[in-house]
Design a protein around this motif. Sequence first.
Motif, PDB file in Angstrom:
ATOM      1  N   LYS A  47      51.515 -21.409 149.915  1.00  0.00           N
ATOM      2  CA  LYS A  47      52.034 -22.335 148.643  1.00  0.00           C
ATOM      3  C   LYS A  47      51.539 -23.870 148.849  1.00  0.00           C
ATOM      4  O   LYS A  47      50.917 -24.391 147.960  1.00  0.00           O
ATOM      5  N   HIS A  51      48.865 -25.875 146.617  1.00  0.00           N
ATOM      6  CA  HIS A  51      49.071 -27.212 146.235  1.00  0.00           C
ATOM      7  C   HIS A  51      48.034 -28.236 146.413  1.00  0.00           C
ATOM      8  O   HIS A  51      47.559 -29.137 145.584  1.00  0.00           O
ATOM      9  N   GLN A  91      44.826 -16.460 143.866  1.00  0.00           N
ATOM     10  CA  GLN A  91      46.131 -16.343 143.529  1.00  0.00           C
ATOM     11  C   GLN A  91      46.148 -14.939 143.118  1.00  0.00           C
ATOM     12  O   GLN A  91      47.430 -14.399 143.457  1.00  0.00           O
ATOM     13  N   ARG A  95      49.036 -12.401 145.220  1.00  0.00           N
ATOM     14  CA  ARG A  95      49.975 -11.799 144.592  1.00  0.00           C
ATOM     15  C   ARG A  95      50.017 -10.211 144.886  1.00  0.00           C
ATOM     16  O   ARG A  95      51.014  -9.698 145.221  1.00  0.00           O
ATOM     17  N   ARG A 147      58.804 -15.039 139.771  1.00  0.00           N
ATOM     18  CA  ARG A 147      58.382 -16.542 139.575  1.00  0.00           C
ATOM     19  C   ARG A 147      56.657 -16.792 139.892  1.00  0.00           C
ATOM     20  O   ARG A 147      56.376 -17.657 139.294  1.00  0.00           O
ATOM     21  N   MET A 148      56.318 -15.775 140.668  1.00  0.00           N
ATOM     22  CA  MET A 148      54.747 -16.137 140.811  1.00  0.00           C
ATOM     23  C   MET A 148      53.974 -15.514 139.594  1.00  0.00           C
ATOM     24  O   MET A 148      52.916 -16.257 139.185  1.00  0.00           O
ATOM     25  N   GLN A 151      54.357 -18.432 137.414  1.00  0.00           N
ATOM     26  CA  GLN A 151      53.486 -19.360 137.541  1.00  0.00           C
ATOM     27  C   GLN A 151      52.037 -19.054 137.088  1.00  0.00           C
ATOM     28  O   GLN A 151      51.332 -19.959 136.722  1.00  0.00           O
ATOM     29  N   GLN A 152      51.713 -17.925 137.565  1.00  0.00           N
ATOM     30  CA  GLN A 152      50.259 -17.416 137.137  1.00  0.00           C
ATOM     31  C   GLN A 152      49.884 -17.532 135.574  1.00  0.00           C
ATOM     32  O   GLN A 152      48.871 -17.966 135.112  1.00  0.00           O
ATOM     33  N   ASN A 154      51.688 -19.534 133.323  1.00  0.00           N
ATOM     34  CA  ASN A 154      51.370 -20.876 133.154  1.00  0.00           C
ATOM     35  C   ASN A 154      50.097 -21.400 133.636  1.00  0.00           C
ATOM     36  O   ASN A 154      49.332 -22.114 132.712  1.00  0.00           O
ATOM     37  N   GLN A 155      49.480 -21.047 134.682  1.00  0.00           N
ATOM     38  CA  GLN A 155      48.235 -21.697 135.128  1.00  0.00           C
ATOM     39  C   GLN A 155      47.291 -21.080 134.205  1.00  0.00           C
ATOM     40  O   GLN A 155      46.451 -21.935 133.999  1.00  0.00           O
TER      41      GLN A 155
END
Length: 228
Positions: A47, A51, A91, A95, A147-148, A151-152, A154-155
């Motif tokens: 992470k 970032h 990513q 995952r 959650r991952m 997040q994927q 959203n990205q």
Amino acid sequence: MATSEVHLRICEQEILKYDLEVKALIQDINECKGPQSKLTELNGDVKKSFHNLRLRIQNLEQMAMEQDKESDRQTLIIQVEGHRKQMHSNQTAWRKSNLASKLSIDNMEKQALLNGADSGARQRKISKQDLAHTSSDITKNLMSISRMMAQQVNQSEETITTLATSSRTIHETNDEFKTMTGTIHLGRKLITKYNRRELTDKLLIFLALALFLATVFYILKKRIFPFF
């Protein structure tokens, strides 16, 4: 070398560095056999690297927007999109590797529990608190995976928005170039027309001057030599 070029090269080198860090950590996750705490530690490192990588890509995109030449700007934008695609690919690999490692560790823990159940002595050592802790870890892992995945998503939405913005910018720039080309073409026509008109005016002035001189000469001839 200009300061902007130095910053640009440093940014590209850091993007490459963090990309390699992410790939190495993903490989470590693939090879992780437990315990869960080790996997959690590796995920934390991933992470952090993601970032830092995301920040450097954003910095490169900002540098691209500040370029004076349109060709340099477009070249850097293409590089930014390439880095983003590579990051999204990492990513996805993260995952998948994380999920596979979690399932492998969970299966090993379940197998250990089952093997322990065959032995009366080991069965007495397994308490309800240990089972609750294992169940809690599995639940946390499933929540982390959820959650991952969110997040994927959203990205991916951010990437689509960025691509749409870049496409609109290129389209607007192309329209501006077309407008400038039309203006230049019209200006060239006006200059050509003006040059032609200037030549016509000079010719008319010359003819008028010649006619005037001929008239003066004729009058002088009649007065000075009236019999000729």
